[in-house]
Design a protein around this motif. Structure first.
Motif, mmCIF file in Angstrom:
data_model
loop_
_atom_site.group_PDB
_atom_site.id
_atom_site.type_symbol
_atom_site.label_atom_id
_atom_site.label_comp_id
_atom_site.label_asym_id
_atom_site.label_seq_id
_atom_site.Cartn_x
_atom_site.Cartn_y
_atom_site.Cartn_z
ATOM 1 N N UNK A 82 0.831 -1.210 0.000
ATOM 2 C CA UNK A 82 0.000 0.000 0.000
ATOM 3 C C UNK A 82 0.865 1.260 0.000
ATOM 4 N N UNK A 83 1.998 1.218 0.694
ATOM 5 C CA UNK A 83 2.911 2.361 0.688
ATOM 6 C C UNK A 83 3.467 2.596 -0.717
ATOM 7 N N UNK A 84 3.716 1.504 -1.431
ATOM 8 C CA UNK A 84 4.180 1.612 -2.811
ATOM 9 C C UNK A 84 3.123 2.300 -3.674
ATOM 10 N N UNK A 85 1.859 1.904 -3.505
ATOM 11 C CA UNK A 85 0.768 2.519 -4.272
ATOM 12 C C UNK A 85 0.638 4.004 -3.935
ATOM 13 N N UNK A 86 0.790 4.334 -2.666
ATOM 14 C CA UNK A 86 0.661 5.728 -2.233
ATOM 15 C C UNK A 86 1.770 6.615 -2.803
ATOM 16 N N UNK A 87 2.914 6.020 -3.104
ATOM 17 C CA UNK A 87 4.054 6.810 -3.576
ATOM 18 C C UNK A 87 3.974 7.155 -5.062
ATOM 19 N N UNK A 129 1.743 3.600 -12.583
ATOM 20 C CA UNK A 129 1.707 2.448 -11.697
ATOM 21 C C UNK A 129 1.249 1.241 -12.507
ATOM 22 N N UNK A 130 2.151 0.272 -12.688
ATOM 23 C CA UNK A 130 1.867 -0.919 -13.492
ATOM 24 C C UNK A 130 1.861 -2.136 -12.570
ATOM 25 N N UNK A 131 0.727 -2.814 -12.490
ATOM 26 C CA UNK A 131 0.567 -3.963 -11.596
ATOM 27 C C UNK A 131 0.190 -5.200 -12.404
ATOM 28 N N UNK A 132 0.896 -6.301 -12.155
ATOM 29 C CA UNK A 132 0.560 -7.597 -12.735
ATOM 30 C C UNK A 132 0.263 -8.561 -11.604
ATOM 31 N N UNK A 133 -0.894 -9.216 -11.636
ATOM 32 C CA UNK A 133 -1.213 -10.203 -10.608
ATOM 33 C C UNK A 133 -2.194 -11.228 -11.167
ATOM 34 N N UNK A 134 -2.022 -12.499 -10.808
ATOM 35 C CA UNK A 134 -2.932 -13.525 -11.328
ATOM 36 C C UNK A 134 -4.231 -13.641 -10.546
ATOM 37 N N UNK A 135 -4.193 -13.266 -9.273
ATOM 38 C CA UNK A 135 -5.377 -13.375 -8.417
ATOM 39 C C UNK A 135 -5.614 -12.001 -7.801
ATOM 40 N N UNK A 136 -6.552 -11.274 -8.370
ATOM 41 C CA UNK A 136 -6.801 -9.892 -7.971
ATOM 42 C C UNK A 136 -8.094 -9.848 -7.179
ATOM 43 N N UNK A 137 -7.953 -9.951 -5.854
ATOM 44 C CA UNK A 137 -9.109 -9.876 -4.961
ATOM 45 C C UNK A 137 -8.722 -8.915 -3.834
ATOM 46 N N UNK A 138 -8.615 -7.615 -4.151
ATOM 47 C CA UNK A 138 -8.067 -6.663 -3.181
ATOM 48 C C UNK A 138 -9.014 -6.397 -2.021
ATOM 49 N N UNK A 139 -8.434 -6.192 -0.834
ATOM 50 C CA UNK A 139 -9.219 -5.703 0.285
ATOM 51 C C UNK A 139 -9.609 -4.257 0.000
ATOM 52 N N UNK A 140 -10.517 -3.734 0.793
ATOM 53 C CA UNK A 140 -11.040 -2.388 0.525
ATOM 54 C C UNK A 140 -9.937 -1.326 0.576
ATOM 55 N N UNK A 181 -6.630 2.603 -2.424
ATOM 56 C CA UNK A 181 -5.346 3.203 -2.791
ATOM 57 C C UNK A 181 -5.179 3.249 -4.307
ATOM 58 N N UNK A 182 -5.632 2.214 -4.999
ATOM 59 C CA UNK A 182 -5.571 2.218 -6.461
ATOM 60 C C UNK A 182 -6.449 3.329 -7.030
ATOM 61 N N UNK A 197 3.966 -8.771 -9.902
ATOM 62 C CA UNK A 197 4.906 -7.656 -9.918
ATOM 63 C C UNK A 197 4.159 -6.328 -9.869
ATOM 64 N N UNK A 198 4.875 -5.301 -9.448
ATOM 65 C CA UNK A 198 4.355 -3.934 -9.526
ATOM 66 C C UNK A 198 5.544 -2.994 -9.695
ATOM 67 N N UNK A 199 5.360 -1.955 -10.528
ATOM 68 C CA UNK A 199 6.404 -0.959 -10.756
ATOM 69 C C UNK A 199 5.778 0.429 -10.633
ATOM 70 N N UNK A 200 6.448 1.305 -9.886
ATOM 71 C CA UNK A 200 5.952 2.666 -9.658
ATOM 72 C C UNK A 200 6.945 3.675 -10.242
ATOM 73 N N UNK A 201 6.477 4.457 -11.207
ATOM 74 C CA UNK A 201 7.248 5.575 -11.764
ATOM 75 C C UNK A 201 8.613 5.163 -12.310
ATOM 76 N N UNK A 202 8.807 3.878 -12.540
ATOM 77 C CA UNK A 202 10.083 3.395 -13.045
ATOM 78 C C UNK A 202 11.208 3.452 -12.037
ATOM 79 N N UNK A 203 10.885 3.714 -10.745
ATOM 80 C CA UNK A 203 11.939 3.884 -9.740
ATOM 81 C C UNK A 203 11.761 2.976 -8.523
ATOM 82 N N UNK A 204 10.651 2.299 -8.403
ATOM 83 C CA UNK A 204 10.422 1.394 -7.276
ATOM 84 C C UNK A 204 9.574 0.232 -7.766
ATOM 85 N N UNK A 205 9.844 -0.958 -7.223
ATOM 86 C CA UNK A 205 9.140 -2.135 -7.720
ATOM 87 C C UNK A 205 9.077 -3.210 -6.646
ATOM 88 N N UNK A 206 8.178 -4.152 -6.860
ATOM 89 C CA UNK A 206 8.149 -5.364 -6.049
ATOM 90 C C UNK A 206 7.914 -6.558 -6.955
#
Length: 361
Positions: A202-207, A212-223, A228-229, A282-291
Motif C-alpha cells: 500500500x505504501x508503494x501505491x501511495x508513492x 503504476x503498473x501492476x501484474x497479478x494472477x489473483x486480484x481480490x483486493x481488500x477495501x 489506494x488504487x 509484480x508492480x512498478x511505480x514511476x520506473x523507480x520502485x518495484x516489487x
C-alpha cells in the motif's frame, strides 16, 4: 532469456521457466555447503524430478539439503515415490502444515513462498512453482507466464536467514532490513507487523506520482488496497492492471471481475492477458520502485499465507519489469467502462459468486 538488470545490486530477472530451471539446477549442482528449497507446488514431473536429481546429488555429496513443500499446494502432485527417493538420498523433506484433525485450521494457512537458497550466497524468489506447467519444453507454447528474480550479496544472506528461521519454526521473522540501496526482502509476518507485505504494498501505491503498473494472477483486493488504487488514479497517476484472461482458479477470476466496474469508473485501465495462464506477481511505480515475489493482491496472500517479496529501487530491475509489462500488454485486451456495462447477465452472476467467496481465495 534471463535478463541481468545491472545497477549496484546484482539481479537477474527470469520470465521463462526453462531458463529459470536451468539456472536453479546449475546453482544447486554448484553448491558447496547447503541448499534450502521452499515451494508451494512441487510436482513429480519432468521439472520436479530434474530438480530432485540435483538435490539428491548434493545430499549424497554430504551437503545439508532441505526441502519444504506446502501440504495443500503440493497435494496430489508431490508423489510419495519422489519423496521417498529424496529421503533415501539424504534430502531432509517436510510437508508444511499437513492436515490434522486436532488442528484443522492450520491447513488453511499455507507456505506460499517459492525460495531457493544456495550456500547463503545466492537466492531465487518469485512466482514460479516447480512443475511442468511453467516449462515450454515440457508444456509447450501454453506454458504459464511468470516472473522470478535471482539475488546475490546481502539480500541472499537475508534470504538464508529467513529460510533458516522458517525451518526452525520462527514464523514471525525479524524486522525488515535492507541493503545500502534500500532494497529489502520482506516476509509478510514479522515480530512488529503481522501484515508486512500488505503495508509495504500500500505504501508503494501511495508513492505513485506518474505511473503504476501492476501484474497479478489473483486480484481480490481488500477495501484499503482498492481505495489506494482509486486514489492514485484520481490524483492523475496512469494506473494499469494486467490480470488474467485465463485462470487456473475460475472463481478467483470472477471475484476480480466483480471489482472492474469501480476501477474502470475511476479511470484505472484494466487489461486481461490472453494467450496463457498469467501467474506473475509484480508492480512498478514511476520506473523507480518495484516489487516482485510470491504475494498476490488478494486476502489470502496479504492476511493468511506466508509470503516473500523483494521491494527494490534498483533502476535496472524497474526498467526490466516495466518493459516486460509493456510487452505483455501486446498480448492483452483492454476493457472499457462502456463495454463492461454491457456484459452478459451470466457474467454478473459469476461475479456475485466470486464476491461472496473473496475472503477465502
Amino acid at each position: 532469456m534471463p535478463w541481468p538488470t545491472g545497477g549496484t545490486s546484482d539481479y537477474v530477472l527470469f520470465t521463462e521457466g526453462d531458463d529459470l530451471y536451468d539456472a536453479m539446477v546449475a546453482s544447486i549442482r554448484g553448491a558447496r555447503r547447503s541448499v534450502d528449497v521452499e515451494t508451494y507446488i512441487y510436482a513429480a514431473d519432468e521439472v520436479g524430478w530434474r530438480v530432485g536429481a540435483a538435490l539428491a546429488d548434493r545430499a549424497r555429496a554430504g551437503l545439508r539439503v532441505r526441502l519444504m513443500v506446502d501440504a495443500a499446494g503440493s497435494m496430489g502432485s508431490f508423489s510419495r515415490g519422489l519423496e521417498r527417493y529424496l529421503r533415501r538420498q539424504g534430502v531432509v523433506v517436510r510437508r508444511f502444515h499437513r492436515w490434522s484433525w486436532r488442528q484443522p485450521s492450520r491447513f488453511y494457512r499455507r507456505n506460499h513462498r517459492k525460495l531457493l537458497v544456495v550456500d547463503g550466497r545466492e537466492a531465487y524468489v518469485g512466482g514460479f512453482n516447480l512443475h511442468r506447467e511453467s516449462s515450454r519444453s515440457a508444456f509447450g507454447p501454453r506454458r504459464w507466464r511468470d516472473t522470478h528474480v535471482r539475488l546475490h550479496g546481502a539480500l541472499a544472506t537475508r534470504a538464508s536467514e529467513l529460510s533458516e528461521a522458517f525451518w526452525a519454526g520462527e514464523r514471525g521473522g525479524a524486522a525488515p532490513t535492507g541493503t545500502q540501496d534500500g532494497d529489502a526482502l520482506i516476509p509478510n509476518h514479522s515480530r512488529i507487523c503481522r501484515h508486512q507485505v500488505h503495508c509495504l504494498y500500500d505504501r508503494l501505491l501511495q508513492s505513485a506520482e506518474r505511473r503504476l503498473f501492476v501484474t497479478t494472477p489473483y486480484f481480490v483486493p481488500d477495501r484499503r488496497t482498492q481505495n489506494e488504487l482509486v486514489r492514485a488514479a484520481q490524483r492523475g497517476v496512469d494506473v494499469r492492471l494486467l490480470l488474467p484472461g485465463k485462470s487456473d482458479v475460475p472463481v478467483a477470476r470472477w471475484a476480480a471481475r466483480a471489482t472492474y466496474g469501480t476501477l474502470l469508473s475511476a479511470g484505472i485501465r484494466v487489461f486481461e492477458y490472453q494467450p496463457r495462464v498469467l501467474h506473475a506477481k509484480t508492480a512498478v511505480v514511476d520506473g523507480v520502485a518495484a516489487t516482485v515475489g510470491t504475494a498476490n493482491l488478494d486476502y489470502r496472500s496479504f492476511f493468511v499465507n506466508y509470503e516473500l517479496n523483494l521491494f527494490s529501487a534498483n533502476r535496472g530491475l524497474c526498467t526490466a519489469l516495466e518493459e516486460q509489462f509493456r510487452t505483455d500488454l501486446g498480448d492483452a485486451v483492454e476493457l472499457t467502462a462502456p463495454g463492461w456495462s454491457r456484459r452478459p447477465w451470466g457474467g454478473m452472476i459469476a461475479e456475485l459468486v466470486g464476491r461472496t467467496a473473496r475472503r477465502w481465495l
